[in-house]
Enzyme design. Structure first.
Site, short mmCIF file in Angstrom:
data_model
loop_
_atom_site.label_atom_id
_atom_site.label_comp_id
_atom_site.label_asym_id
_atom_site.label_seq_id
_atom_site.Cartn_x
_atom_site.Cartn_y
_atom_site.Cartn_z
N CYS A 143 0.97 -1.39 0.33
CA CYS A 143 -0.01 0.14 -0.09
C CYS A 143 1.01 1.43 -0.14
O CYS A 143 0.39 2.36 -0.74
CB CYS A 143 -1.12 -0.01 0.80
SG CYS A 143 -0.51 -0.28 2.66
N HIS B 152 -1.52 1.18 7.49
CA HIS B 152 -2.14 1.17 6.05
C HIS B 152 -2.19 2.51 5.76
O HIS B 152 -2.19 3.43 5.73
CB HIS B 152 -3.87 1.04 5.99
CG HIS B 152 -4.29 0.82 4.78
ND1 HIS B 152 -3.52 -0.38 3.59
CD2 HIS B 152 -5.00 1.17 3.87
CE1 HIS B 152 -4.10 -0.92 2.37
NE2 HIS B 152 -5.59 0.53 2.60
#
Length: 447
Positions: A113, A424
């Site tokens: 990510c 994330h």
């Protein structure tokens, strides 16, 4: 109820019923259905002149079987469209991508990510995409190593896939080349690729592109990346003990926003970051001494990248930690007060032009517009916060080189989670609609 016949042009309409309990306008509507002539265009001859919409039938003397004359032009018959409606899902994939008005997503290949977010933010810069399109497979010079060349090609190809696709793209080739060029992004833990720092990925990728695009032989823009992202700083270095003073200049690709208990706003964090202390040898004292370094911006890029310095090394636990303090940042950032005196003089004329243009839009005279600018602040939605921000500079005139020091937010790269080694990353990119859309996968720019 009486029945009449109506002559219109060459046609005769027989047995047209008139409901004398209703106004003549209702009768005109009946004739509209028969002839296509709207009621307001109908001229019907009766005793005493033309039939009016609100007349009384009892005063008009219309008799059973009477012949009435009507004049008027019918509406043009609506033709069926030559081409039927085309739905977005029926278009070719490339045209669907254009009509959607936003970029495709990127598949997470396993803790990638940080990489996806970096790519999505850079993909929002059209000038960078244009420079990459001009870069060819044979464009490598002796100054660029093979892996840098391959990474530049992979970036160009991935940007092309994002522009053409409406479905999520798997950046497998780009990821493989990135790990080959920078092995730290290929670190494993328990046979799983580890989470990495998006800021480090951003820095390494920009450095590679700057080397490749500068050496591509384009005389048009010898240093594309520097023109787009490079910030020129001029610094005054002063020793309090000895009184020694010197000046330094440097070029960086991002500004830092230092976060402390005193910082509540991006602007405050930028000011803190432009002042620092450093220890180095003093020639006059013959030993190490503390120097104060104060920096000012002396050259502006098209896109201003700002890093929120949230991660630091915690000595007590011997590990990287994250600062969770909330910091407000604006949709429009004015950095005029962070610039050097020389740059401020160069910015004055474009800023005056911008104020006059804004004043005209508001119906104000040029001298009624205040010189200050106001920031429309937005609060970060959660304590995780932003790790990178970028915006585009506002140019008031057709001259693309006329920088104002005012930047509009175009992308934000955030990190969710309390740990530096997990969590994330998400990229929030400004779309054509003006809304920010989150792409699993930030930047200030001049208008």
């Amino acid at each position: 109820m009486i029945t009449v016949s109506v002559k219109w042009q060459k046609e005769m309409f027989k047995a047209v019923e008139i409901d004398t309990t209703q106004p003549p306008y209702v009768f005109k509507c009946q004739l509209y259905d028969l002839t296509g002539v709207p009621p307001e265009r109908q001229k019907i001859m009766v005793k005493g002149g033309l039939l009016k919409d609100d007349a009384e039938w009892s005063t008009l003397g219309v008799k059973e079987g009477q012949k009435l004359m009507m004049m008027g032009t019918a509406d043009e018959i609506v033709k069926a469209p030559e081409k039927g409606p085309v739905f977005v899902e029926d278009l070719p994939e490339e045209e669907q991508a254009i009509n959607l008005g936003h970029s495709a997503g990127l598949f997470n290949l396993g803790n990638t990510c940080y990489m996806n977010s970096t790519v999505q933010c850079l993909h929002s810069v059209p000038e960078l995409k244009s420079a990459l399109i001009k870069y060819s497979h044979s464009g490598r010079s002796n100054d660029v190593d093979q892996t840098s060349h391959m990474l530049t090609i992979a970036t160009r190809d991935l940007f092309g896939e994002l522009d053409k696709s409406v479905k999520s793209v798997a950046p497998m080739q780009f990821w493989m080349v990135l790990r080959k060029k920078y092995p730290q992004f290929g670190q494993l833990h328990n046979n799983t690729f580890m989470q990495q720092d998006a800021e480090e990925c951003w820095t390494q990728l920009l450095y590679t592109l700057s080397q490749s695009l500068r050496s591509s032989g384009s005389s048009e823009s010898p240093d594309t990346v520097k023109a787009l992202f490079g910030v020129e700083l001029v610094s005054r270095v002063h020793c309090v003990e000895s009184g020694e003073e010197s000046s330094e200049t440097e070029s960086v690709y991002s500004l830092k926003c230092h976060i402390s208990h005193e910082v509540n706003h991006l602007h405050e964090g930028l000011k803190h970051a432009l002042k620092s202390e450093l220890e180095k040898n003093s020639p006059s004292l013959g030993r190490s001494a503390i120097y104060l370094k104060e920096s000012r911006i002396n050259g502006l890029p098209r896109y201003l990248t700002i890093q929120f310095v949230r991660f630091f090394w915690k000595r007590e636990s011997n590990q990287k930690a994250k600062i969770l303090r909330k910091v407000d940042y604006p949709l429009q950032l004015d950095i005029f007060d962070l610039c050097s005196d020389d740059l401020r003089k160069r910015l004055e004329a474009p800023r005056r032009t911008l104020r006059d243009e804004e004043g005209k839009k508001l119906g104000l005279k040029s001298n009624e517009k205040s010189s200050g600018s106001k920031d429309n602040d937005i609060k970060m939605s959660d304590a995780e916060g932003s790790s990178n921000g970028s915006g585009e500079a506002s140019n008031p005139t057709p001259d693309e080189g006329a920088m104002t020091g005012i930047y509009d937010l175009v992308a934000v790269l955030t990190h969710k989670g309390r740990s530096a080694d997990s969590g994330h990353y998400v990229a929030w990119v400004k779309q054509e609609s003006g809304q920010f859309s989150g792409i699993t996968s930030t930047l200030f720019a001049c208008d």
